[in-house]
Structure formats: C-alpha cells, structure tokens
Design an enzyme around this catalytic site. Sequence first.
Site, mmCIF file in Angstrom:
data_model
loop_
_atom_site.group_PDB
_atom_site.id
_atom_site.type_symbol
_atom_site.label_atom_id
_atom_site.label_comp_id
_atom_site.label_asym_id
_atom_site.label_seq_id
_atom_site.Cartn_x
_atom_site.Cartn_y
_atom_site.Cartn_z
ATOM 1 N N CYS A 1 22.721 1.123 77.556
ATOM 2 C CA CYS A 1 23.857 3.097 77.879
ATOM 3 C C CYS A 1 23.884 3.864 79.329
ATOM 4 O O CYS A 1 24.795 3.281 79.804
ATOM 5 C CB CYS A 1 23.466 4.034 76.606
ATOM 6 S SG CYS A 1 22.199 4.816 76.631
ATOM 7 N N GLU B 1 28.214 6.311 70.771
ATOM 8 C CA GLU B 1 27.878 5.676 71.254
ATOM 9 C C GLU B 1 27.544 4.543 70.528
ATOM 10 O O GLU B 1 27.195 4.181 68.833
ATOM 11 C CB GLU B 1 26.025 6.459 71.132
ATOM 12 C CG GLU B 1 26.287 7.143 71.934
ATOM 13 C CD GLU B 1 24.612 8.238 72.476
ATOM 14 O OE1 GLU B 1 24.289 7.818 73.608
ATOM 15 O OE2 GLU B 1 24.649 8.857 71.517
ATOM 16 N N ASP B 2 27.074 3.144 70.916
ATOM 17 C CA ASP B 2 26.879 2.417 69.759
ATOM 18 C C ASP B 2 27.469 1.057 68.711
ATOM 19 O O ASP B 2 26.888 0.721 68.135
ATOM 20 C CB ASP B 2 24.908 2.490 69.287
ATOM 21 C CG ASP B 2 23.961 3.218 69.611
ATOM 22 O OD1 ASP B 2 24.433 3.100 71.397
ATOM 23 O OD2 ASP B 2 22.922 3.311 70.363
ATOM 24 N N ASP C 1 29.799 2.808 74.420
ATOM 25 C CA ASP C 1 29.251 2.662 75.435
ATOM 26 C C ASP C 1 29.545 1.974 75.658
ATOM 27 O O ASP C 1 28.169 0.993 76.762
ATOM 28 C CB ASP C 1 28.039 4.304 75.166
ATOM 29 C CG ASP C 1 27.179 3.872 74.374
ATOM 30 O OD1 ASP C 1 27.508 3.921 73.748
ATOM 31 O OD2 ASP C 1 26.611 4.466 74.903
ATOM 32 N N HIS C 2 28.414 0.909 74.428
ATOM 33 C CA HIS C 2 28.437 -0.878 73.955
ATOM 34 C C HIS C 2 28.738 -0.785 72.931
ATOM 35 O O HIS C 2 29.179 -0.247 72.421
ATOM 36 C CB HIS C 2 27.588 -1.379 75.194
ATOM 37 C CG HIS C 2 26.221 -0.396 74.570
ATOM 38 N ND1 HIS C 2 26.065 -0.188 72.984
ATOM 39 C CD2 HIS C 2 25.817 0.738 75.484
ATOM 40 C CE1 HIS C 2 24.666 0.881 73.282
ATOM 41 N NE2 HIS C 2 24.736 1.045 74.265
#
Length: 606
Positions: A53, A14-15, A224-225
Amino acid sequence: MNNERPNILWINAEDIGPAFGFYGDPHAITPVLDSLAKKSMIYENAFAVSPICSPSRSTLVTGLYATSIGTQHLRSETPYPKELKTLPTLFSEAGYFTSLYGKTDYNFDPKGLWEYWSTDKAPWRKIEDGRPFLSVFTLKSTHEGKGNSKEKYEEEMQLFPHSTRHESRSVPVPPYHPNNEEFKDLWTRYYDLITAFDYEVGEILQNLKDDGLLDNTIVFIFSDHGFGMPRYKRWLYETGINVPLIVHIPDKYKNLSNLKAGEKTGDLVSFVDFVPTALSLADIPVPEYMEGFPFLGKQRKSQLRKDIYAFRSRADNMYEMSRAVRDDRFIYIRHFMPHLPYIQSSVIFSDEKESFGNLLELNQAGKLSLESLKMFSSKPIEELYDLKSDPYELNNLAGKEEYQGQMEWMRKRLQDYVMETKDLGFLYESEMVIRADGKSPYFLRNDPLKFDLKRLYSAANMVGKAAPNEINTLLEDSDSGVIFWGLMALRQLPLEDQRNFIQQLIFLLKSASVTVQIVAAENLYLLTQNDEYLEVLVEKLNHPIDEVKLQAARALELSNPTNSEILAEISKVLQRYKSPSGASHPYTDYNFASFISWSLESILEN
C-alpha cells in the site's frame, strides 16, 4: 457549486483485485458497482506500481514512482522535496476544495496537504464558496486484517447489516492455495467484504445524488493493489498489481474521454498516470516532472502505453528487492535478492493472519502442494509468464529457449525504466538515507558522485549471474553501492565457494559504509558461526539512523543468535522502543520502533 469545472471523486478500496461483477466474476455480489459500470469506462489492464500500500499511495498522491523519490519502502519517513507538488496541492492552487477520508500512508509527512481530512462521507457539504472539489476516499472494509481474521470480519460485516453474504464456502480456491475448508472459508469471507465495500460506495454515491452533484462529478473507483492473501499482496505478480478501475464521466463532460459509457478497454494504465489524468480532467496543467501521462481529459496522450513498471522493496522489517515489466501479454520479474524466500520469517507472514497460519501449519506437517511450497522457497533470478495462456502464473518461461527473444526485450524495457525514472532502489535503504544526508533522496538523482545509477544497475544485474572472479571485482570497487551488490551476488554462490571470500569480508568490516559493514558481518557469521561478527551487528543497533538500526536488527534476526551476552544486550536495546505501561500502542511509534522491535523480539522468543 461551480458547474463549469468537474468535481473529482476517487474511491480507493484496500487489498482487492478486479473481483467485481461487471468484470465477469461470477462470485462477486456488487450491484452498486455493476450499475455504475454500465454508465462508466471499465479498465481491464489497470496496475498498481507496487503490490503493497504505502509505496502505491505515494505514487497516487505525487504522480511520481515511489522509487524516484525514495518512498518505495513500507513504511518510511522520507523528506519530501518542496519543489514537487502533490495532487491536493495542485488542485488547491487551482481553486478546488480538497478532502481526504481515511489513511494517508504516503511514506512522507502528510501534514497540511489536505484542506479537510475527516470521516465525513459527504465532505463537499463543508464548501461555502461554490468551489469544485477533489475528494479522495480510502475505504478499509476489504483490508487484509479483516479478510484474515474471522473476528474482525464479523465486526466489519455488522456495520453493513443489509449487505448480502455468500453461501458458506461458495468461492473457489486458486491453485497455489490449499484446497481445504479453511481457505474456502477465507475466500468466501473476502468476497463478503467486497460486497460490503460495494454497499459503502453506494452510500457515497447516494450522498452525491442527494446533493445534486452526481452529474457534475467524475468518479474513479479502484483498489490499491491485489488481495490481502498469500501470493497476492506483497507478491510482484499479476495477482499483486492488477487492480480494478472504473471511471464515470457524466454526459456533460463526455468530450474528456475517448471511450463510450459502458465500454471496456484493454488499454494499459498505471497508478503513476492517475495524478496527471485527474489534472487533465480538471484542465490543470500537468507538471513536466511527473512520470505518468494522462489517459483522459484535454491533455490526454494519444499514444498508448506499451507496458508498465512495478517494484517491490522492504515491507516492515522484511527486506526485498524485485522489479517487473508487464506488457499486453507477458509479465517479466527480475529478483535482485533471490536468496530471500517469498515468505520470510516476519510478523506480516505470521500466524496472526489465518491464511498464513494455515500455510505455516501445513508446511510444517509436510502437507503443502508443490505450488504452495514455492511460496516458502528462494526465488529464481528471473520469471516470465504468458498471461494469455497461464493466467495463474504457474509456468515460469524464463529458461525456455523459445522465449529468449521476449526475455531480451523485457530486460531492455526494465533497464529503460530504471534509467528513465532514476530508480533509487538500487541504493540499499540505509545507504540511500546516509547519502541523502537529511534531504530528500530525490536530489541524489542528479548527483553522479553519490548516485552513479549506470554502475549500480550494472552491478545489481550481476546478482545470480556473476562468477567468483567477477564478484571479486565488485567487492574491490570504490563505490560502496557497487560493493553491496557484490555482496548480494556472493550470497548466490554455494557456501563452499563463499568461504573463499572470508578474508575480503573481514576487510569490508572496516568499510566507510555502515551498510557494507552490516552485510559483511552477517555473511561472515553465516560462514563461520563466530559470535564476534554478531557483536558488530549489535553495535550497529546504537547507530543514530533508524534505517541502519533496522538493517542490523534484521541481520541479527536472520542470524538467530544464541549467545547469552548478545541476547542480554539485545534485550536492553529492545526496552528503548517499548511504550510506557498502559499506552495504546506497545512501541514508541508505528514505524521503525515497531519494525526494529519485531526483529529483536523474534530473536529473544526463538
């Protein structure tokens, strides 16, 4: 285990951006990933479809752009059409065991999609009948909540006592962040969390190895980004959508790849390609309706992508509407609500996160640099960056004469993507939900009476460019979706010019579209400061549709009412969304009840 068909393992961070050692990042401590990368394919141009997300996860589980099925907002509760099958469903029907570790967050009901959903880091051990498996892991160690809170960071790092930490403040700060001790500390801690993620990946891979499955398993590792930091997550820039991606294909399946182990590729790949690629690797037919295409496996397309499409829509209670195209050198961004600043007043941009808290404090003190100040400003209509010469995206080329040919080409590509994918975002969220009438918005795509995309897109393209007489034509249109874009175009005019439209705005208060009524009332209050227009917004807080109530609540928040009777009514509405005393969550749900409450609470606090 059946060794003929490969197992598929996805590990989703994540992130974070491509901040791993094998990408050449000198500050990354990622020994597990670096070792795996030597035996894997390294993608240098992999992209999320959105810098946030749940819309990205929606695409990752469906093989469709979230904007094609109406799941582009964070968060929403959108009906999903049974005619469209998801990643786990297709694998399950092909005889695979399917498992999920971590969150779903797809913007539609995930119930029943996964055969096994748990916190088990070796879920394949539950298989008793020799089936191959599809296992997806979402690891939360690098989430922005931990990156932006020293307390949560320390709690997370205690779970990885053997994970190497960086020397204090050893990671440099990008030029759009204040070069102070706070941001140096934030960035250093974030890289520690990446090392913790690396450690956790090692645990999963070791479980595979211990079970004798590493040579039978194709492994994807990605994020996810971009980073959970200002100007990364939620920003439709390279920093928000460029993600790390490595794919490990064991020797026995090397015929499924066009690349060699350890090879880096500049091929453009998008999240919308991931489901088709996984299906191709497992020799499962890719449904024709999917919008991406396989970049590996037996169904691999030989023609490479020339560009990728990305989007930004509502996040929590904060509305937004931007679209982007990124090719092998340039990124082009079109903002359709440019009057809204990058950092809006909202919980997600509040001082609850250390990075935003520091920015807000410095902004109030007048101590931010020009690059940092841009985050608090309204947006240009268009942005164009040459990523080869300007990797930090600091120099907007959109207005420069010598780049007009590039601008025209990328405008055309943006229009192509909008039309080909039938981007539902050109209906405002509340309007989209009302027109869908309880069904999936996906079905609007083939109903020209409810979704005339050509006209909607043409109207949206007038935002920031329309003259008053052209806005007048839009406001008189028979399609409320076109009228909405006329109202957005009106917001771009100077206030004295907007006042010439007051009578038309009053007329639009009687529109058949509640979406139009709300925007008209908000605009009227902005121009007149007359509380009767706020009363229109308060009335909409009682509408049966959540998306309408949220639109009204946010319009009220941005209007900043002070009338005591209106505040009293807002306070009454707020109580509906409060959980009983002692409940684990302050609001009745994590989605619209929370978002509406945040806007209403902000009004009362102010």
